[in-house]
Motif scaffolding. Structure first.
Motif, PDB file in Angstrom:
ATOM      1  N   GLU A 289       0.830  -1.209   0.000  1.00  0.00           N
ATOM      2  CA  GLU A 289       0.000   0.000   0.000  1.00  0.00           C
ATOM      3  C   GLU A 289       0.863   1.256   0.000  1.00  0.00           C
ATOM      4  N   MET A 292       1.881   1.789  -3.492  1.00  0.00           N
ATOM      5  CA  MET A 292       0.760   2.318  -4.268  1.00  0.00           C
ATOM      6  C   MET A 292       0.568   3.804  -4.004  1.00  0.00           C
ATOM      7  N   PHE A 305      -7.050  -0.631  -4.031  1.00  0.00           N
ATOM      8  CA  PHE A 305      -6.040  -1.651  -3.730  1.00  0.00           C
ATOM      9  C   PHE A 305      -6.453  -3.015  -4.270  1.00  0.00           C
ATOM     10  N   TYR A 308      -5.102  -2.990  -7.791  1.00  0.00           N
ATOM     11  CA  TYR A 308      -3.654  -2.921  -7.947  1.00  0.00           C
ATOM     12  C   TYR A 308      -2.891  -3.950  -7.113  1.00  0.00           C
ATOM     13  N   TYR A 312       1.231  -4.853  -6.880  1.00  0.00           N
ATOM     14  CA  TYR A 312       2.078  -4.379  -5.775  1.00  0.00           C
ATOM     15  C   TYR A 312       2.459  -5.491  -4.806  1.00  0.00           C
TER      16      TYR A 312
END
Length: 439
Positions: A289, A292, A305, A308, A312
């Motif tokens: 996070e 990100m 999240f 993504y 990540y």
């Protein structure tokens, strides 16, 4: 039709009628009841119309509040206080993010939800205008948590999912929500009127048992953090009594907690080889996070999240073969990191602003002596402050951005602050009148 369904329909429509005829506080009680009962999650829910009952009751509360608004014409506008301004700013920022949010449908759903929370804040602030209503609203939360504790008991063992209502239908969220109920209950037992104290005392075991059944480590840590805040914010005249209830609570908790619960709690302090994947993954999620956020400093949008996370999380999973289970689309595991990555730096600053206001307000209220803040009001100071601490601590390990109870506690703290200021203002006016009569 089952009796439970008939009783639900009768009580909801009765509450709506009373909201218009007796005052919007009855509509607010009805809304709280609908939140906790939540027909879609109950076995008899198919027996009633598939209406959006929470939204329907909220609309009734809003209409009845507007109908009675002239009663409080002299009060400062609801948006004049700091928390209201920050909540409005947060909702406004989420609407701006619609221009670039990843997964617009999810972001729009979250934006509408938070906008509803702003309306809910307005309703609580506008409706609760005296200590009696504040007591009723506080007690309603405790009764609701007891109901969920009963549902958890009937659901049997295992990690509970699907027992709670909107936003608390997952075990960790349910455990945290019930932990805030314990904070409210503890404060009521300390300083409420005798009837409420007695009833609350017998409701606590079901709530505690519900927390244990969730097997939530985050809720357990939140409970500890809230307990420390409760001690710090308690009515000073109740210090000895508080110690007695703490001992009783610890004994009760030890009797209710089973070995499966203690085994799960023990994993918090286990070394890296013994710690389960759920606990170990928390740090990996935080790292992902953070990455990100660096790529999206203004936020990628609500629940971004989930979109993504495969990208990540991939480097962390590659470096930790044992973490292969966290591959794919995953949700955020921390309120603070979720806000940082999804609402960006502006969202985090607004959220931290709320924390600063809460800290400063609780510190100011806690410094007041008994003549400025009697037991009855100090009780609410302890309840709301410790409940917000529960959510803050538990939010380190799970995402409670959508937790409605934090809006209840925040709005209640604003109401308490207003009631204290009004009380001091009246007291100052009486002193001035007495002084003028002397001279």
């Amino acid at each position: 039709m089952f009796l439970s369904a008939i009783a639900f329909l009768f009580l909801v429509f009765l509450g709506m009628i009373l909201s218009f005829t007796r005052g919007p506080i009855w509509g607010l009680y009805t809304y709280i009841a609908v939140f906790y009962v939540h027909p879609p999650a109950r076995w008899w829910g198919d027996e009633i119309p598939e209406w959006r009952w929470a939204l329907l009751t909220a609309i009734v509360v809003l209409l009845s509040t507007l109908m009675h608004k002239d009663r409080n014409a002299e009060r400062a506008p609801w948006y004049a206080n700091t928390p209201a301004k920050l909540l409005i700013a947060y909702a406004g920022w989420m609407w701006v993010q619609c221009l670039w949010a990843s997964g617009l449908d999810d972001h729009l759903e979250g934006t509408i939800l938070f906008t509803k929370y702003v309306v809910l804040f307005y309703l609580i602030y506008s409706i609760i205008d005296d200590e009696k209503k504040l007591a009723g609203f506080t007690f309603a939360h405790v009764v609701g948590c007891c109901y969920l504790g009963w549902e958890a008991y009937n659901a049997g063992g295992g990690k509970l999912d699907g027992v709670g209502g909107p936003g608390i239908d997952e075990a960790n969220r349910l455990g945290t929500h019930l932990s805030t109920g314990i904070m409210y209950a503890a404060a009521l037992i300390l300083a409420a009127e005798n009837r409420i104290r007695t009833i609350t005392f017998f409701l606590v075991p079901l709530i505690l048992n519900g927390i244990i059944l969730t097997l939530s480590r985050g809720a357990f840590l939140g409970l500890l953090g809230g307990g420390l805040a409760l001690w710090r914010l308690r009515p000073r005249s109740k210090s000895k009594e508080f110690k007695v209830y703490v001992i009783l609570g610890l004994v009760l908790f030890s009797l209710l907690a089973h070995q499966q619960f203690w085994d799960r709690i023990a994993s918090i302090t286990a070394d890296s080889e013994e710690r389960d994947s759920s606990a170990s993954s928390r740090l990996i999620f935080m790292q992902a996070e953070w990455e990100m956020f660096k790529d999206h400093p203004f936020g990628a949008g609500h629940r971004a999240f989930q979109y993504y996370s495969p990208y990540y999380l991939a480097p962390a999973v590659s470096a930790n073969p044992d973490m292969g289970a966290i591959k794919g689309s995953r949700s955020s595991h921390s309120t603070f990191m979720a806000i940082l990555g999804e609402q960006g730096l502006p969202g985090m600053l607004i959220y931290l602003g709320l924390f600063v206001w809460v800290f400063k307000t609780l510190s100011r209220l806690n410094k007041m002596n008994d003549s400025q803040m009697p037991e009855s009001l100090a009780m609410y100071r302890a309840a709301f402050g410790s409940a917000l601490m529960v959510i803050a601590v538990a939010g380190l390990f799970s995402n409670y951005f959508r937790a409605e109870v934090q809006i209840w506690a925040l709005a209640s703290l604003v109401v308490l602050d207003r009631l204290v200021k009004e009380r001091l203002s009246v007291k100052a006016e009486v002193c001035d009148q007495s002084r003028n009569q002397l001279y």
